[in-house]
Design a protein around this motif. Structure first.
Motif, PDB file in Angstrom:
ATOM      1  N   SER A 175       0.834  -1.216   0.000  1.00 44.06           N
ATOM      2  CA  SER A 175       0.000   0.000   0.000  1.00 44.06           C
ATOM      3  C   SER A 175       0.867   1.264   0.000  1.00 44.06           C
ATOM      4  O   SER A 175       0.685   2.166   0.812  1.00 44.06           O
ATOM      5  N   ARG A 176       1.821   1.313  -0.895  1.00 42.50           N
ATOM      6  CA  ARG A 176       2.777   2.412  -0.940  1.00 42.50           C
ATOM      7  C   ARG A 176       2.623   3.268  -2.187  1.00 42.50           C
ATOM      8  O   ARG A 176       2.036   2.849  -3.183  1.00 42.50           O
ATOM      9  N   VAL A 177       3.196   4.458  -2.117  1.00 44.82           N
ATOM     10  CA  VAL A 177       3.435   5.278  -3.299  1.00 44.82           C
ATOM     11  C   VAL A 177       4.869   5.001  -3.736  1.00 44.82           C
ATOM     12  O   VAL A 177       5.803   5.175  -2.951  1.00 44.82           O
ATOM     13  N   MET A 178       5.032   4.552  -4.956  1.00 43.71           N
ATOM     14  CA  MET A 178       6.352   4.281  -5.515  1.00 43.71           C
ATOM     15  C   MET A 178       6.711   5.379  -6.507  1.00 43.71           C
ATOM     16  O   MET A 178       5.942   5.671  -7.430  1.00 43.71           O
ATOM     17  N   ILE A 179       7.875   5.982  -6.305  1.00 40.54           N
ATOM     18  CA  ILE A 179       8.362   7.031  -7.203  1.00 40.54           C
ATOM     19  C   ILE A 179       9.539   6.482  -7.991  1.00 40.54           C
ATOM     20  O   ILE A 179      10.503   5.976  -7.412  1.00 40.54           O
ATOM     21  N   LEU A 180       9.460   6.590  -9.308  1.00 41.18           N
ATOM     22  CA  LEU A 180      10.551   6.159 -10.192  1.00 41.18           C
ATOM     23  C   LEU A 180      11.164   7.400 -10.839  1.00 41.18           C
ATOM     24  O   LEU A 180      10.493   8.128 -11.571  1.00 41.18           O
ATOM     25  N   GLU A 181      12.436   7.644 -10.543  1.00 46.24           N
ATOM     26  CA  GLU A 181      13.155   8.774 -11.134  1.00 46.24           C
ATOM     27  C   GLU A 181      13.958   8.284 -12.336  1.00 46.24           C
ATOM     28  O   GLU A 181      14.762   7.373 -12.215  1.00 46.24           O
ATOM     29  N   VAL A 182      13.709   8.916 -13.496  1.00 48.57           N
ATOM     30  CA  VAL A 182      14.358   8.480 -14.732  1.00 48.57           C
ATOM     31  C   VAL A 182      15.196   9.604 -15.327  1.00 48.57           C
ATOM     32  O   VAL A 182      15.071  10.766 -14.951  1.00 48.57           O
ATOM     33  N   MET A 183      16.045   9.242 -16.277  1.00 52.67           N
ATOM     34  CA  MET A 183      16.899  10.217 -16.952  1.00 52.67           C
ATOM     35  C   MET A 183      16.105  10.995 -18.004  1.00 52.67           C
ATOM     36  O   MET A 183      14.900  10.841 -18.135  1.00 52.67           O
ATOM     37  N   GLY A 184      16.825  11.832 -18.747  1.00 51.39           N
ATOM     38  CA  GLY A 184      16.171  12.615 -19.791  1.00 51.39           C
ATOM     39  C   GLY A 184      16.782  13.979 -19.986  1.00 51.39           C
ATOM     40  O   GLY A 184      16.315  14.757 -20.820  1.00 51.39           O
ATOM     41  N   ARG A 185      17.787  14.302 -19.166  1.00 57.82           N
ATOM     42  CA  ARG A 185      18.401  15.625 -19.202  1.00 57.82           C
ATOM     43  C   ARG A 185      17.307  16.667 -19.036  1.00 57.82           C
ATOM     44  O   ARG A 185      16.602  16.637 -18.033  1.00 57.82           O
ATOM     45  N   ASP A 186      17.116  17.589 -19.985  1.00 58.01           N
ATOM     46  CA  ASP A 186      16.120  18.650 -19.821  1.00 58.01           C
ATOM     47  C   ASP A 186      14.813  18.354 -20.537  1.00 58.01           C
ATOM     48  O   ASP A 186      13.956  19.236 -20.659  1.00 58.01           O
ATOM     49  N   ALA A 187      14.647  17.138 -21.027  1.00 53.80           N
ATOM     50  CA  ALA A 187      13.424  16.757 -21.733  1.00 53.80           C
ATOM     51  C   ALA A 187      12.754  15.589 -21.024  1.00 53.80           C
ATOM     52  O   ALA A 187      13.416  14.739 -20.435  1.00 53.80           O
ATOM     53  N   GLY A 188      11.429  15.538 -21.104  1.00 51.69           N
ATOM     54  CA  GLY A 188      10.678  14.520 -20.380  1.00 51.69           C
ATOM     55  C   GLY A 188      10.201  13.364 -21.229  1.00 51.69           C
ATOM     56  O   GLY A 188       9.246  12.671 -20.857  1.00 51.69           O
ATOM     57  N   HIS A 189      10.871  13.093 -22.357  1.00 49.98           N
ATOM     58  CA  HIS A 189      10.382  12.060 -23.279  1.00 49.98           C
ATOM     59  C   HIS A 189      10.356  10.672 -22.642  1.00 49.98           C
ATOM     60  O   HIS A 189       9.396   9.914 -22.827  1.00 49.98           O
ATOM     61  N   ILE A 190      11.410  10.311 -21.915  1.00 50.45           N
ATOM     62  CA  ILE A 190      11.432   8.980 -21.293  1.00 50.45           C
ATOM     63  C   ILE A 190      10.305   8.862 -20.272  1.00 50.45           C
ATOM     64  O   ILE A 190       9.569   7.865 -20.243  1.00 50.45           O
ATOM     65  N   ALA A 191      10.155   9.871 -19.434  1.00 53.12           N
ATOM     66  CA  ALA A 191       9.153   9.817 -18.360  1.00 53.12           C
ATOM     67  C   ALA A 191       7.733   9.700 -18.910  1.00 53.12           C
ATOM     68  O   ALA A 191       6.953   8.858 -18.449  1.00 53.12           O
ATOM     69  N   ILE A 192       7.393  10.518 -19.900  1.00 50.88           N
ATOM     70  CA  ILE A 192       6.004  10.496 -20.368  1.00 50.88           C
ATOM     71  C   ILE A 192       5.715   9.253 -21.201  1.00 50.88           C
ATOM     72  O   ILE A 192       4.635   8.665 -21.084  1.00 50.88           O
ATOM     73  N   THR A 193       6.682   8.807 -21.987  1.00 53.80           N
ATOM     74  CA  THR A 193       6.448   7.623 -22.813  1.00 53.80           C
ATOM     75  C   THR A 193       6.345   6.374 -21.946  1.00 53.80           C
ATOM     76  O   THR A 193       5.408   5.577 -22.089  1.00 53.80           O
ATOM     77  N   ALA A 194       7.303   6.197 -21.036  1.00 53.27           N
ATOM     78  CA  ALA A 194       7.256   5.038 -20.142  1.00 53.27           C
ATOM     79  C   ALA A 194       6.096   5.139 -19.171  1.00 53.27           C
ATOM     80  O   ALA A 194       5.485   4.127 -18.809  1.00 53.27           O
ATOM     81  N   GLY A 195       5.781   6.347 -18.742  1.00 56.32           N
ATOM     82  CA  GLY A 195       4.687   6.529 -17.797  1.00 56.32           C
ATOM     83  C   GLY A 195       3.348   6.083 -18.355  1.00 56.32           C
ATOM     84  O   GLY A 195       2.550   5.435 -17.674  1.00 56.32           O
ATOM     85  N   ILE A 196       3.100   6.423 -19.619  1.00 56.56           N
ATOM     86  CA  ILE A 196       1.857   5.980 -20.262  1.00 56.56           C
ATOM     87  C   ILE A 196       1.873   4.473 -20.452  1.00 56.56           C
ATOM     88  O   ILE A 196       0.915   3.765 -20.122  1.00 56.56           O
ATOM     89  N   ALA A 197       2.983   3.958 -20.995  1.00 56.11           N
ATOM     90  CA  ALA A 197       3.072   2.527 -21.276  1.00 56.11           C
ATOM     91  C   ALA A 197       3.048   1.683 -20.006  1.00 56.11           C
ATOM     92  O   ALA A 197       2.502   0.580 -19.998  1.00 56.11           O
ATOM     93  N   GLY A 198       3.632   2.213 -18.918  1.00 54.15           N
ATOM     94  CA  GLY A 198       3.754   1.448 -17.682  1.00 54.15           C
ATOM     95  C   GLY A 198       2.663   1.698 -16.661  1.00 54.15           C
ATOM     96  O   GLY A 198       2.727   1.171 -15.554  1.00 54.15           O
TER      97      GLY A 198
END
Length: 359
Positions: A175-198
């Motif tokens: 019953s936790r909140v899990m935070i995943l910190e990902v790379m991307g330098r100054d752009a959020g492409h990895i976060a938004i793409t993986a976030g939707i897919a995952g």
């Protein structure tokens, strides 16, 4: 067409798919044109040495590279050649040493695989020394302006998506909140793409502002619906609510992004009461076997780059546009930084799925 001797180097941060591109260059140059290919060690630093550090690449050397991660040639993302750090602490312009290495090897052209920063440096050197340069884009950040795909991005997204898939189960179990910190330098492409897919519940990217209160509202909303856990994915370049970057400085004085996950965890715990854990994915996103798409893109880029040399179409970068490889002048390729479009398809998709994506 006479026989040519071409060089190839990988510059900047490593990623999956670089070896597939090297393999494709050798297959096309040696197998089709009967050219000689020299692999330059450790990016431009290999050309600084006298004699230059290079190896001859034959078809038998590269046959198994398709699935190998990293780069067989080595790379570096430190040491600006125009202000290169010397042992005595001073900085020296080593650009002429690189130019001398190119000519000492007898190269007719060189293929540089890198991101926008590496390309800008390579092009400046090429202009200064009259070198024949062709570029291939690679970056897990996918922020080179004129290409839909850069080598390494898809593998990084796959890795981040798998991490989210795994975090679902442990988050639900406790019953936790899990935070995943990902790379991307100054752009959020990895976060938004993986976030939707995952299946993330909250996606935070540097292009869109957010509030802790609204993140907690999303978490509490899920709790009221009987969903006892939440997943948050955050790009490393996301700032605090006050707009301050979250960075880490190491013992060498080098500063890099890192720590936004811990910043969010403390505040989410305070305002929602949820037990919170942080996973920093880090360089796991750069390593490992390249995805099929990265292998495909890298192979297509490698073949196309060699063909540009055959056409003597220099100062160009290969790009993936509208399901095909085309070339554009390098200045055009690096002129525009490609951030996530706040009104684009991925943002609309995330919000349409009920994901909190900022305000």
């Amino acid at each position: 067409m006479g026989q040519k001797r071409i060089g190839i180097l990988t510059s900047g941060g490593d990623c999956a798919g670089l070896n597939a591109a090297i393999r494709a260059v050798v297959c096309r140059a040696v197998g089709t044109y009967d050219w000689e290919v020299l692999g330059i060690r450790q990016a431009t630093q290999g050309l600084m040495h006298s004699p230059p550090q290079a190896i001859r690449l034959e078809l038998e050397n590269v046959d198994s590279l398709r699935v190998a991660g990293g780069t067989m040639l080595g790379t570096t993302n430190q040491g600006d050649p125009f202000a290169f750090p010397m042992p005595d602490g001073t900085r020296c312009d080593r650009s002429e040493d690189i130019i001398a290495g190119y000519y000492q090897l007898g190269l007719d052209a060189i293929i540089g695989i890198g991101g926008d920063g590496s390309m800008a440096i390579l092009r400046r050197i090429a202009e200064q020394g009259n070198l024949n340069l062709v570029a291939i884009p690679k970056t897990i950040d996918n922020d080179v302006g004129v290409t839909e795909h850069s080598i390494g991005f898809d593998t990084a997204v796959n890795t981040a998506t798998e991490a989210l898939d795994r975090l679902h189960f442990t988050a639900a179990s406790h019953s936790r909140v899990m935070i995943l910190e990902v790379m991307g330098r100054d752009a959020g492409h990895i976060a938004i793409t993986a976030g939707i897919a995952g299946g993330a519940d909250v996606i935070l990217i540097p292009e869109i502002s957010y509030t802790i209160a609204n993140i907690c509202h999303k978490i509490k909303e899920r709790q009221e619906q009987g969903k006892n856990y939440s997943l948050v994915i955050v790009s490393e370049a996301v700032r605090t609510e006050a707009g301050d970057p979250v960075v880490i400085t190491n013992r060498l004085g080098q500063c890099r992004y890192g720590g936004i996950g811990d910043y969010l965890a403390d505040r989410i715990c305070d305002c929602s009461g949820a037990e919170t854990r942080v996973t920093v994915l880090g360089h796991v996103q750069r390593g490992g076997t390249p995805s099929p798409l990265d292998r495909l893109v890298a192979s297509a880029f490698g073949v196309a780059a060699v063909d540009l040399i055959a056409e003597e179409k220099y100062d160009h970068m290969v790009t993936w546009q509208n399901r095909q490889v085309v070339s554009v002048p390098i200045p055009e390729a690096i002129a525009q930084y490609q951030a996530v479009d706040p009104s684009g398809t991925l943002v609309k998709t995330a919000r349409g799925l009920g994901i909190y994506l900022g305000d």
